[in-house]
Design a protein around this motif. Sequence first.
Motif, PDB file in Angstrom:
ATOM      1  N   LYS A 190       0.842  -1.196   0.000  1.00  0.00           N
ATOM      2  CA  LYS A 190       0.000   0.000   0.000  1.00  0.00           C
ATOM      3  C   LYS A 190       0.874   1.241   0.000  1.00  0.00           C
ATOM      4  CE  LYS A 190      -3.751  -0.081   2.403  1.00  0.00           C
ATOM      5  NZ  LYS A 190      -4.754  -0.023   3.513  1.00  0.00           N
ATOM      6  N   SER A 191       0.499   2.229  -0.813  1.00  0.00           N
ATOM      7  CA  SER A 191       1.263   3.473  -0.886  1.00  0.00           C
ATOM      8  C   SER A 191       0.843   4.412   0.233  1.00  0.00           C
ATOM      9  CB  SER A 191       1.037   4.141  -2.247  1.00  0.00           C
ATOM     10  OG  SER A 191      -0.327   4.489  -2.406  1.00  0.00           O
ATOM     11  N   ALA A 192       1.550   5.545   0.356  1.00  0.00           N
ATOM     12  CA  ALA A 192       1.274   6.491   1.443  1.00  0.00           C
ATOM     13  C   ALA A 192      -0.124   7.083   1.349  1.00  0.00           C
ATOM     14  CB  ALA A 192       2.323   7.605   1.422  1.00  0.00           C
ATOM     15  N   ASP A 193      -0.654   7.225   0.136  1.00  0.00           N
ATOM     16  CA  ASP A 193      -1.992   7.809  -0.023  1.00  0.00           C
ATOM     17  C   ASP A 193      -3.109   6.772   0.071  1.00  0.00           C
ATOM     18  OD1 ASP A 193      -1.582   6.443  -2.344  1.00  0.00           O
ATOM     19  OD2 ASP A 193      -1.846   8.160  -3.682  1.00  0.00           O
ATOM     20  N   GLY A 194      -2.753   5.547   0.434  1.00  0.00           N
ATOM     21  CA  GLY A 194      -3.771   4.524   0.633  1.00  0.00           C
ATOM     22  C   GLY A 194      -4.051   3.664  -0.580  1.00  0.00           C
ATOM     23  N   HIS A 195      -3.444   3.967  -1.728  1.00  0.00           N
ATOM     24  CA  HIS A 195      -3.671   3.171  -2.927  1.00  0.00           C
ATOM     25  C   HIS A 195      -2.922   1.840  -2.825  1.00  0.00           C
ATOM     26  CE1 HIS A 195      -5.367   6.831  -4.476  1.00  0.00           C
ATOM     27  NE2 HIS A 195      -5.673   6.248  -5.622  1.00  0.00           N
ATOM     28  N   ARG A 196      -3.560   0.789  -3.363  1.00  0.00           N
ATOM     29  CA  ARG A 196      -2.937  -0.534  -3.387  1.00  0.00           C
ATOM     30  C   ARG A 196      -2.824  -0.984  -4.841  1.00  0.00           C
ATOM     31  NH1 ARG A 196      -6.490  -4.462  -0.131  1.00  0.00           N
ATOM     32  NH2 ARG A 196      -8.076  -3.442  -1.418  1.00  0.00           N
ATOM     33  N   PRO A 197      -1.650  -0.969  -5.422  1.00  0.00           N
ATOM     34  CA  PRO A 197      -1.523  -1.383  -6.822  1.00  0.00           C
ATOM     35  C   PRO A 197      -1.829  -2.866  -6.993  1.00  0.00           C
ATOM     36  CG  PRO A 197       0.633  -1.127  -5.821  1.00  0.00           C
ATOM     37  CD  PRO A 197      -0.356  -0.612  -4.821  1.00  0.00           C
ATOM     38  N   VAL A 198      -2.596  -3.185  -8.029  1.00  0.00           N
ATOM     39  CA  VAL A 198      -2.875  -4.582  -8.364  1.00  0.00           C
ATOM     40  C   VAL A 198      -1.703  -5.102  -9.185  1.00  0.00           C
ATOM     41  CG1 VAL A 198      -4.482  -6.172  -9.470  1.00  0.00           C
ATOM     42  CG2 VAL A 198      -5.341  -4.111  -8.368  1.00  0.00           C
ATOM     43  N   THR A 199      -1.037  -6.127  -8.686  1.00  0.00           N
ATOM     44  CA  THR A 199       0.174  -6.647  -9.349  1.00  0.00           C
ATOM     45  C   THR A 199      -0.061  -7.977 -10.035  1.00  0.00           C
ATOM     46  OG1 THR A 199       0.875  -7.735  -7.297  1.00  0.00           O
ATOM     47  CG2 THR A 199       1.648  -5.480  -7.684  1.00  0.00           C
ATOM     48  N   GLY A 200      -1.218  -8.563  -9.856  1.00  0.00           N
ATOM     49  CA  GLY A 200      -1.483  -9.856 -10.484  1.00  0.00           C
ATOM     50  C   GLY A 200      -2.866 -10.347 -10.126  1.00  0.00           C
ATOM     51  N   LEU A 201      -3.115 -11.625 -10.414  1.00  0.00           N
ATOM     52  CA  LEU A 201      -4.407 -12.211 -10.129  1.00  0.00           C
ATOM     53  C   LEU A 201      -4.257 -13.694  -9.834  1.00  0.00           C
ATOM     54  CD1 LEU A 201      -5.451 -13.887 -12.930  1.00  0.00           C
ATOM     55  CD2 LEU A 201      -5.541 -11.539 -13.752  1.00  0.00           C
ATOM     56  N   ILE A 202      -5.216 -14.221  -9.097  1.00  0.00           N
ATOM     57  CA  ILE A 202      -5.284 -15.651  -8.811  1.00  0.00           C
ATOM     58  C   ILE A 202      -6.391 -16.242  -9.669  1.00  0.00           C
ATOM     59  CG2 ILE A 202      -5.656 -17.407  -7.055  1.00  0.00           C
ATOM     60  CD1 ILE A 202      -4.842 -15.333  -4.956  1.00  0.00           C
ATOM     61  N   GLU A 203      -6.041 -17.122 -10.585  1.00  0.00           N
ATOM     62  CA  GLU A 203      -7.042 -17.793 -11.422  1.00  0.00           C
ATOM     63  C   GLU A 203      -7.612 -18.963 -10.642  1.00  0.00           C
ATOM     64  OE1 GLU A 203      -7.198 -17.862 -15.637  1.00  0.00           O
ATOM     65  OE2 GLU A 203      -5.014 -17.720 -15.710  1.00  0.00           O
ATOM     66  N   LEU A 204      -8.919 -18.938 -10.407  1.00  0.00           N
ATOM     67  CA  LEU A 204      -9.526 -19.919  -9.515  1.00  0.00           C
ATOM     68  C   LEU A 204      -9.604 -21.313 -10.128  1.00  0.00           C
ATOM     69  CD1 LEU A 204     -12.389 -17.779  -7.924  1.00  0.00           C
ATOM     70  CD2 LEU A 204     -10.125 -18.274  -7.020  1.00  0.00           C
TER      71      LEU A 204
END
Length: 734
Positions: A190-204
Amino acid sequence: MDKTSGTVGGNGRVATAERPDQIRNVVLAGHSGSGKTTLVEAMALTTGTVNRAGRVEDGTSLSDYDEIEHRQHRSVQLSVVPLAWAGMKINLLDTPGYADFVGELRAGLRAADAALFVISAAEGAEGVSGATRALWEECAAVGMPRAIVLTHLDTARADFDEMTETCRTVLGGGASENILPLHLPVYGPKSADGHRPVTGLIELLPNCVVDYSSGERVETEPSPEQRDMLEEARNRLIEGIIAESEDETLMERYLEGEEIELATLVADLERAVARGSFHPVLFGAPAPEGAKQGLGTVELLDLIIGGFPTPSEHVVSAVTAADGNTRRQLDCDPDGALAAEVIRTASDPYVGRVSLVRVFSGTLRADDTVHVCGHGLEERGHESHDVDERVGAVSTPFGKGQRPLGQAIAGDIAYVTKLSRAETGDTLSGTDKPLLIEPWQMPDPLLPIAITAHSKADEDKLSQSLARLAAEDPAVRLEHNAHTHQLVLWCLGEAHRDVALERLRTRFGVQVDVVDHRVALRETFAGKANGRGRHVKQSGGHGQYAVCEIEVEPLPGGSGIEFVDKVVGGVVPRQFIPSVEKGVRAQAARGVAAGYPLVDVRVTLFDGKAHSVDSSDAAFQTAGALALREAAAGAGIALLEPIAEVWVVVSDDYVGPVLSDLSGRRGRVLGTEPHGAGRTRIHAEVPELELSRYAIDLRSLSHGTGDFTRSYTRHESMPGQLAAALREQAKKQS
């Protein structure tokens, strides 16, 4: 399939198809700001249609469509972006998200075979607006396959799980098990401004992780922490798929602990999606820094190819133009009879009218002669027409321009030039077998805008320019009001109005002024009154001499003007009695108090005088008008206002505010009744003076969930205080 790049077919990077089963037509629906255009650009990057800077080969952006869109910072028209993926052509129809341009959205629904509902996860429950729910139900009613794409997952307020549950509750009508995610997001720090970058995904289903943190798409095994998160969501997804499976033994095998093959699950999932009984939830995000693909877009493109139906599964029927009754189902066969529909019309300063066409049957070729059949919307300024025209070039969208196709087969969408008579909603068919496809339902424009030409030069061009505007936008209605003598442009809202006026100015070179919209008021006598008209002039030679006496009394509403002759003894010569009536009716049309037409009175001529030399037709016309004016001066004049019957359909949550607002508009609520799940229909009568801005105000009151219809019922007396104010205003203006 190679997950790192799309398979490109055709000329350079232009997507083409040789058979209908190689085409997928998908409409993107969602309110303004949901991220539709950003998602399209991310998918275009993944397929190689654009470069990392978001540009196509000619250097333009996919979103470079209309100069008005750039000035207004909103999408105002339907746009098509063709992509090539896995040997298939995907036509993405990006629709405006603003409610004023719902006509473009409905055109996109007609041209598409499936829908992607794009919803911003950053908005929480407000992201699934009432308008989104209404559109979802509309698609469900016709069995259109749908999937949900969540966007803006990197914002501080976004919660994927919570948003998925909201979609299940609101769109699924409760705890629906046919709205489930296919994958879960993986977040970075999480960045200082509260944003959370999406770095990937879990394929179910495949039980794997796709990591984009390095800038490349890399498939890895899930970590122990990710396995715990994955297990519950995966089991729920498998149970949802098996519940929709046509194989009744799958559930029993699954409950006994048998591991169901991945290929079986994927095949059942795709079949359930294609028939519109299962709605997967995915997410899409712009490509991470340095990546060549939008995040989640590979999985989305694979779902479109594998799960969404081909054009052959989109059933459309047409009516034979010969008798207008015989219906036939159109087969999506390139070798069949031609049947296509114009879904959008635009004007190009260099090539003239450009038509965006969906081909349902046959093949549309450049330079062919086709039959253009107009469905007829005369009340909106559209002429009915059955004409033959020669097609110009056939092309496909490519950035700001187009690339030549030569032909468009059944199932495809293409641009066609030089069809000077074709308008949005028209059918193109073979000249030997004319057909008519029933047009989609267009919203009724209910916001009146009265306009006048700014100058004499503008006046000369106004009529033709308005006709061209109506050809481009069937949601516009043109009215030449016979009662108020105003030219009225009926629009869907303020944004729709602004775009229409801007198009007149910039595209057609016509400047117009907006004036106050007038409502067709009437005047009538409140009681009996007498009047004497005396017109006597001497100016050398023949003079003018006419005297008439009349009695005026009110009649029931809708009676009009009744003239009665009760003259005895020939005091008014028989040949001049029609002259008196003509003068009375002319004055009634001009009004006697505030300049509005006089109605619902009986005028009785009972006495008068004439001169053997100086009396004339003109003199008695003037005397009749003077008599009516004198009678009005000595009697009470009531102003009549038109009353509209109004039907309002609104979400149950907003019934109270809408009822209160109707009462504040001097409306009489006649009743309410349920109107489908979670909606109420309100029946009321409201003065038309109070409805000028109701299209805007209802949208605000109901958070976009309400719509209404209106129709004239009658005129009735308005309150005395309001009538006095209008009469005073009329005196000042005169």
